[in-house]
Motif scaffolding. Structure first.
Motif, PDB file in Angstrom:
ATOM      1  N   SER A   1     101.346  89.417  15.457  1.00  0.00           N
ATOM      2  CA  SER A   1     100.779  88.545  15.138  1.00  0.00           C
ATOM      3  C   SER A   1     100.698  87.325  17.039  1.00  0.00           C
ATOM      4  CB  SER A   1     102.433  88.185  14.790  1.00  0.00           C
ATOM      5  OG  SER A   1     103.096  86.800  14.720  1.00  0.00           O
ATOM      6  N   GLU A   2     101.304  88.184  17.895  1.00  0.00           N
ATOM      7  CA  GLU A   2     100.994  87.785  19.460  1.00  0.00           C
ATOM      8  C   GLU A   2      99.406  88.044  19.865  1.00  0.00           C
ATOM      9  OE1 GLU A   2     103.410  86.170  21.434  1.00  0.00           O
ATOM     10  OE2 GLU A   2     104.999  86.571  19.622  1.00  0.00           O
TER      11      GLU A   2
ATOM     12  N   TYR B   1      96.014  86.728  11.466  1.00  0.00           N
ATOM     13  CA  TYR B   1      96.928  87.645  12.398  1.00  0.00           C
ATOM     14  C   TYR B   1      96.229  89.090  10.207  1.00  0.00           C
ATOM     15  CZ  TYR B   1     100.977  90.775  10.583  1.00  0.00           C
ATOM     16  OH  TYR B   1     102.167  91.621  10.528  1.00  0.00           O
TER      17      TYR B   1
ATOM     18  N   GLN C   1      95.377  80.764  19.436  1.00  0.00           N
ATOM     19  CA  GLN C   1      94.983  79.518  21.052  1.00  0.00           C
ATOM     20  C   GLN C   1      94.027  79.227  22.110  1.00  0.00           C
ATOM     21  OE1 GLN C   1      98.957  81.635  22.986  1.00  0.00           O
ATOM     22  NE2 GLN C   1     100.254  79.985  22.129  1.00  0.00           N
TER      23      GLN C   1
ATOM     24  N   LYS D   1      97.921  84.783  17.344  1.00  0.00           N
ATOM     25  CA  LYS D   1      98.289  83.674  18.651  1.00  0.00           C
ATOM     26  C   LYS D   1      97.914  83.585  19.551  1.00  0.00           C
ATOM     27  CE  LYS D   1     103.263  81.672  18.945  1.00  0.00           C
ATOM     28  NZ  LYS D   1     104.275  82.172  19.254  1.00  0.00           N
ATOM     29  N   ASP D   2      97.550  84.544  19.873  1.00  0.00           N
ATOM     30  CA  ASP D   2      97.176  84.288  21.074  1.00  0.00           C
ATOM     31  C   ASP D   2      95.095  83.410  21.302  1.00  0.00           C
ATOM     32  OD1 ASP D   2      98.513  84.884  23.238  1.00  0.00           O
ATOM     33  OD2 ASP D   2      97.892  87.159  22.797  1.00  0.00           O
TER      34      ASP D   2
ATOM     35  N   HIS E   1      96.360  81.276  12.243  1.00  0.00           N
ATOM     36  CA  HIS E   1      97.341  82.252  12.781  1.00  0.00           C
ATOM     37  C   HIS E   1      97.274  83.433  11.730  1.00  0.00           C
ATOM     38  CE1 HIS E   1     101.102  84.239  13.429  1.00  0.00           C
ATOM     39  NE2 HIS E   1     100.467  84.501  14.543  1.00  0.00           N
TER      40      HIS E   1
ATOM     41  N   THR F   1      87.385  81.679  14.773  1.00  0.00           N
ATOM     42  CA  THR F   1      88.566  82.981  14.269  1.00  0.00           C
ATOM     43  C   THR F   1      88.115  84.608  14.175  1.00  0.00           C
ATOM     44  OG1 THR F   1      90.084  80.760  13.872  1.00  0.00           O
ATOM     45  CG2 THR F   1      90.899  82.862  13.627  1.00  0.00           C
TER      46      THR F   1
ATOM     47  N   PHE G   1      96.586  75.323  12.713  1.00  0.00           N
ATOM     48  CA  PHE G   1      96.869  76.202  13.467  1.00  0.00           C
ATOM     49  C   PHE G   1      97.845  77.742  12.389  1.00  0.00           C
ATOM     50  CE2 PHE G   1      99.528  78.859  15.789  1.00  0.00           C
ATOM     51  CZ  PHE G   1      98.880  79.316  17.150  1.00  0.00           C
ATOM     52  N   GLU G   2      98.575  76.694  11.411  1.00  0.00           N
ATOM     53  CA  GLU G   2      98.569  77.925  11.147  1.00  0.00           C
ATOM     54  C   GLU G   2      98.459  78.971  10.471  1.00  0.00           C
ATOM     55  OE1 GLU G   2     101.639  80.068  11.530  1.00  0.00           O
ATOM     56  OE2 GLU G   2     102.641  78.001  13.233  1.00  0.00           O
TER      57      GLU G   2
END
Length: 190
Positions: free
Chosen positions: A33-34, A27, A41, A37-38, A23, A68, A19-20
């Motif tokens: 960032s949001e 990014y 997810q 993250k979306d 992310h 991704t 995940f990180e």
């Protein structure tokens, strides 16, 4: 190498393991960032939903990074389309392209959405409005309403489930993608 993801523990393991890193990668493509993250997810939600039928024919790591990358590109295209529509509609150009029949159809769709929103509990409607019409992030809504992000997520989930059952497929789809509808409905609240 083919891998089935029907094992819940495998998906959970991949989530914690990647995940990180995903992310951070998202990014670098989105510069938000949001949004990053979306996107990540959504990828893991897709894995979870398709775990019984999805077969990965490459390494899981390569699959996750490729997915991704593709989701980020789609997100960027969607963002550009939303901005283009926003500028077009903000300039009042949307009504020039609609004939009388289409304008009546737009009004009927708006009325269906407003009626459905009226059935939502107050806090749920407020969270939905802030997310979809004011385009605020979940953390922003949580701070504004002095509730947790998890509570915001729960309200949004409830709102979307309720609207999905109340609205016709056409209207629900239109609600999710139409910025004309969003901006026009927003006028009713101000």
């Amino acid at each position: 190498m083919k891998e089935k993801l029907s094992d819940n523990n495998a998906i959970e393991q991949y989530f914690f393991e990647y995940f990180e890193a995903l992310h951070r990668y998202a990014y670098t493509l989105l510069n938000d960032s949001e949004e990053a993250k979306d996107v990540v997810q959504q990828i893991f939600m897709h894995l979870w939903e398709k775990k019984e039928t999805l077969t990965i024919t490459q390494s899981v790591r390569a699959y996750l990074y490729t997915t991704t990358h593709n989701h980020c590109l789609n997100w960027i295209k969607s963002r550009q389309t939303r901005q283009r529509h926003y500028h077009q509609f903000a300039g009042g150009q949307e009504h020039a392209t609609l004939d009388n029949e289409e304008q009546l159809s737009v009004r009927a769709l708006k009325q269906e959405v407003l009626s459905a929103m009226d059935t939502l509990p107050d806090k749920c409607r407020e969270v939905f409005y802030k997310s979809r019409f004011e385009e605020k992030t979940y953390p922003e809504i949580a701070r504004e309403l002095d509730i947790s992000v998890k509570t915001v997520e729960a309200h949004m989930g409830r709102a979307l489930r309720t609207l999905r059952t109340m609205l016709s497929d056409r209207t629900y789809f239109w609600l999710l993608i139409s910025f004309r509808l969003l901006s026009d409905i927003q006028k009713f609240f101000h």
